[in-house]
Design an enzyme around this catalytic site. Structure first.
Site, short mmCIF file in Angstrom:
data_model
loop_
_atom_site.label_atom_id
_atom_site.label_comp_id
_atom_site.label_asym_id
_atom_site.label_seq_id
_atom_site.Cartn_x
_atom_site.Cartn_y
_atom_site.Cartn_z
N ASP A 91 0.87 -1.23 -0.05
CA ASP A 91 0.00 0.09 -0.05
C ASP A 91 0.84 1.40 -0.16
OD1 ASP A 91 -2.78 -1.09 1.95
OD2 ASP A 91 -2.21 -1.48 0.09
N PHE A 100 2.16 1.99 -3.30
CA PHE A 100 0.88 2.29 -4.41
C PHE A 100 0.68 3.64 -4.03
CE2 PHE A 100 -3.83 2.36 -5.33
CZ PHE A 100 -3.59 1.90 -6.52
N ASP A 101 0.66 4.19 -2.58
CA ASP A 101 0.53 5.62 -2.15
C ASP A 101 1.32 6.48 -2.96
OD1 ASP A 101 -1.09 5.24 1.00
OD2 ASP A 101 -1.79 4.99 -1.16
N LEU A 141 -26.03 13.76 15.27
CA LEU A 141 -25.89 14.87 16.12
C LEU A 141 -27.26 15.49 16.06
CD1 LEU A 141 -22.73 16.41 14.50
CD2 LEU A 141 -22.76 15.81 16.94
N GLU A 161 -16.42 23.27 13.81
CA GLU A 161 -16.18 22.54 12.54
C GLU A 161 -17.24 22.69 11.57
OE1 GLU A 161 -15.24 18.58 13.62
OE2 GLU A 161 -13.92 19.18 15.48
N LYS A 174 -19.83 21.39 9.27
CA LYS A 174 -20.38 20.40 8.94
C LYS A 174 -20.90 20.11 7.55
CE LYS A 174 -24.46 17.65 10.52
NZ LYS A 174 -25.10 17.23 9.08
N CYS A 197 -59.71 6.70 7.04
CA CYS A 197 -60.88 5.77 7.65
C CYS A 197 -62.08 6.47 7.96
CB CYS A 197 -60.00 5.05 8.88
SG CYS A 197 -59.93 6.17 10.32
N CYS A 231 -57.30 1.85 10.70
CA CYS A 231 -57.07 3.11 9.90
C CYS A 231 -55.87 2.75 8.90
CB CYS A 231 -56.68 4.30 10.64
SG CYS A 231 -56.41 5.73 9.55
S1 IVH Z 1 -18.75 14.27 14.51
C1 IVH Z 1 -20.09 12.38 17.53
N1 IVH Z 1 -17.81 16.40 13.03
O1 IVH Z 1 -22.81 14.86 10.69
C2 IVH Z 1 -20.95 12.72 16.42
N2 IVH Z 1 -19.83 14.88 12.16
O2 IVH Z 1 -25.27 14.41 12.12
C3 IVH Z 1 -20.90 12.77 14.92
N3 IVH Z 1 -20.35 15.65 10.03
O3 IVH Z 1 -23.02 11.56 10.75
C4 IVH Z 1 -19.67 12.71 14.07
N4 IVH Z 1 -19.24 17.26 9.67
O4 IVH Z 1 -21.68 12.86 8.75
C5 IVH Z 1 -18.92 15.15 13.22
N5 IVH Z 1 -16.93 17.87 11.85
C6 IVH Z 1 -17.77 17.03 11.90
C7 IVH Z 1 -18.90 16.37 11.01
C8 IVH Z 1 -19.61 15.49 10.98
C9 IVH Z 1 -20.23 16.53 9.18
C10 IVH Z 1 -21.66 14.59 9.83
C11 IVH Z 1 -21.36 13.14 9.98
C12 IVH Z 1 -22.38 12.71 11.02
C13 IVH Z 1 -23.36 14.04 10.84
C14 IVH Z 1 -24.24 13.86 12.19
#
Ligand code: IVH
Length: 672
Positions: A34, A37-38, A83, A116, A118, A405, A433
């Site tokens: 690996d 490969f990388d 979350l 962070e 999302k 119903c 129903c």
């Molecule tokens: S932490 C421990 N950090 O959000 C809690 N999730 O609704 C969950 N996501 O399934 C993971 N950015 O797909 C975390 N900086 C981030 C994130 C993140 C996006 C997404 C992830 C998770 C969803 C939760």
């Protein structure tokens, strides 16, 4: 190096890359390590950057080769959580309040967060042992994911080997797979949004179609880890970067809610300039020790929340108002609107929530309305543009009978708030129903309930319409011969369905209780009931209304849940259903936690107020150490923990039964 000799070298490397990839992805028998490969991939990418070379077979262009069609399931060593959402300052204040109460901190305590972005993609978990990527899983249902190792290995951002000394010997790295907006442009016709495109290409059956989708990976957390030395999330993010993972450039360390809000506003403004979709900011309590103390509830950590961005909105016209009937009988009005594109998604339905909402906003068919869509939440109507209202428009009259119903509908009276519910409900019980029955079956097969793979909502609807299923237990007596003659059902899919139904038969008592979709009995309450009732026989004993009343002894179960259970068990149709189900299913008794902690098998109860620690945290501390909590004095009780102002009756009863009565200090010592 001369450009001409570089070109020759580049071409040779590409040739090698094709050969290695074919062995790796198609034959599943790599001929180089690996690491090599990388390294080869990196050399190709470096040459491309330096000399502006490109080749259709370059790792920068192709996703990979034929991925496996059927993905095997594999358990996550640490559950992949989701979350909770926050939408405004108030939600954030409440989030912090709960944490402060749980930890018993001073009201004005200022937490440090890792904030962070999302990313709106698909999460994945990568297991590295001795630096080598050995497995990659999708999130799946959080407990087990699909083994998509080969597909994940095709993503350039995912290292196959990490050689740094401080890289843990055994770790699951978690992050988000996504596709950039400019790359999505080329695929717009095939997928609804970038997220779908990423998800679709990760599990593609026809690689030719997707091999040109450059998926990206950003890392943000870990699941299992053999390393216990990192103290903070923000430091972990730094480590991730040093190990060669991409992390978001918008990650920040922030103190206090005010600053979180400023950061949210700043990023929200920049959001549309980014080349990938983000739908909010995730806030995580930065200190890992605090995260550990806070733990999690069913599916989400107590120490993190997703602060969603305010919605995108647009204007459209209401063509009609449909009344949908949900699993619990709630009548939800839905506006059918002229299709409108909001933030890249074509919207043609918008929820109007409930009868009250229609009355309050005087929403009518034919109205021009403002529609809002926030992330993955169902679009809703915000306001009516009265200047555009047609002269002949009529007030909307909400049906007083169930549109499915014909039963009477009511708005329940809430004795606590002393108000009538805003939601109107169908009063029919059991499975009379149609719409309620279908929704109940959809719930029964869903991920968090029986988790019957491949039995989605559309299939339930279809099977119901053609009379294959009417009640939950019909699922276990399906006419597969008939199904195999239906359009779209080959022998492979019929066999898969058979297998997943068979697999779902073994079910824990709490999941079984949850799957019944009893009102007010969600996952948490079903767990509490399972823990208390232990065996399915005891669950069936709830037919006896006096026995139901005993549930009041469970911490967390109140009159609302008890009344709902009474209604459920009062209905003969429900009793028939659970009886039939119990014949087809193998309902497992509640499993005591197999923890080996210091307090293994010891049973505790609290009375009175504890110092510096909330009941909830004390409970989770005891449980995390293998102990158990009960809420009344029984023979099984080992210790009664006495705080300030205890209930004397309980202390006396414990003493009478020779149960050890201890104070908080002794409990602390037991936990040392
Ligand atoms: S932490 C421990 N950090 O959000 C809690 N999730 O609704 C969950 N996501 O399934 C993971 N950015 O797909 C975390 N900086 C981030 C994130 C993140 C996006 C997404 C992830 C998770 C969803 C939760």
């Amino acid at each position: 190096m001369l450009k001409s000799s570089a070109k020759k070298e580049y071409k040779e490397k590409i040739k090698k890359y094709i050969k290695y990839s074919k062995k790796y992805f198609e034959d599943n028998s790599p001929i180089v390590t690996d690491q090599d490969f990388d390294l080869l991939k990196k050399e190709i990418l470096d040459l491309e950057k330096k000399f502006n070379f490109n080749d259709k077979n370059s790792p920068s262009k192709i996703l990979g080769f034929t991925p496996s069609k059927n993905f095997k399931k594999h358990p996550h060593r640490v559950k992949m959580l989701s979350l909770a959402n926050a939408f405004d300052e108030e939600d954030l204040i409440n989030f912090e309040k709960k944490i402060i109460n749980f930890l018993n901190f001073k009201k004005n305590f200022e937490f440090e967060y890792s904030a962070e972005p999302k990313i709106d993609g698909i999460s994945a978990s990568l297991t590295y042992k001795s630096g080598k990527l050995i497995r990659g899983l999708s999130r799946g249902n959080g407990e087990e994911g699909e083994d998509i190792t080969l597909n994940l290995k095709t993503i350039c951002d995912i290292p196959h080997y990490i050689g740094q000394k401080d890289f843990p010997d055994d770790i699951d790295i978690r992050g988000e797979i996504f596709i950039q907006n400019n790359d999505f442009e080329k695929l717009k016709d095939n997928f609804a949004n970038p997220r779908n495109a990423a998800s679709g290409s990760l599990r593609q059956k026809d690689p030719k179609k997707t091999s040109k989708i450059p998926l990206k990976f950003v890392a943000y957390t870990f699941g299992f880890s053999s390393d216990q030395t990192t103290d903070k999330q923000t430091n972990f993010l730094i480590k991730l970067k040093n190990w060669g993972f991409k992390t978001s450039e918008l990650n920040k360390k922030i103190k206090g809610i005010k600053n979180l809000l400023t950061n949210h506003q700043n990023i929200e403004k920049k959001r549309f300039e980014l080349n990938y979709d983000i739908d909010g900011i995730v806030y995580k309590i930065n200190d890992f020790k605090l995260q550990k103390r806070l733990g999690f509830v069913t599916n989400a950590p107590r120490w993190a929340i997703a602060h969603k961005f305010s919605a995108s909105n647009s204007v459209s016209e209401i063509l009609n108002i449909d009344i949908q009937v949900g699993r619990t009988g709630a009548l939800t009005p839905v506006a059918k609107v002229k299709s409108v594109n909001i933030g890249g998604v074509v919207v043609s339905n918008a929820t109007l929530h409930n009868e009250e909402e229609i009355l309050r906003k005087d929403i009518r068919i034919g109205d021009t309305v403002k529609i809002e869509r926030a992330g993955d939440v169902i679009p809703h109507v915000i306001s009516v543009d009265l200047s555009k209202r047609k002269k002949d428009s009529k007030k909307f009259t909400f049906p007083l009978k169930c549109p499915s119903c014909g039963s009477k509908t009511i708005k329940e009276y809430n004795s606590q708030t002393k108000k009538h519910d805003a939601v109107r409900r169908c009063t029919s019980e059991g499975f009379k129903c149609e719409k309620i029955s279908i929704e109940k079956i959809k719930h029964f097969v869903s991920k968090d309930a029986l988790n019957i793979d491949g039995f989605g909502k559309k299939i339930v609807q279809n099977f119901w319409e053609i009379g294959l299923i009417k009640l939950p237990h019909d699922i276990f007596n399906l006419d597969f011969e008939r199904i195999s003659k239906l359009e779209g059902w080959g022998s492979l899919s019929v066999n898969n369905l058979k297998k997943s139904i068979q697999k779902s038969k073994k079910v824990s008592l709490d999941k079984f209780i949850f799957s019944l979709g009893i009102r007010h009995i969600g996952q948490e309450n079903a767990k509490l009931l399972g823990e208390f009732l232990k065996k399915k026989e005891n669950f069936f004993r709830l037919k006896n209304q006096n026995f139901i009343q005993e549930l009041i002894n469970i911490d967390g179960i109140g009159d609302t849940q008890i009344n709902s259970l009474k209604n459920f068990f009062n209905e003969k149709a429900n009793l028939d259903v659970i009886l039939s189900l119990s014949k087809s299913l193998d309902i497992q008794s509640f499993k005591e936690s197999t923890s080996t902690g210091k307090l293994k098998d010891q049973v505790f109860m609290f009375t009175g107020k504890l110092n510096n620690i909330s009941r909830a945290e004390a409970k989770s501390l005891i449980e995390n150490n293998g102990g158990k909590i009960v809420s009344n004095v029984t023979k099984k009780l080992d210790y009664l923990v006495m705080g300030e102002k205890p209930t004397t009756k309980k202390v006396d009863l414990a003493k009478k039964n020779k149960i050890k009565v201890i104070n908080q200090k002794t409990l602390d010592e037991m936990l040392q």
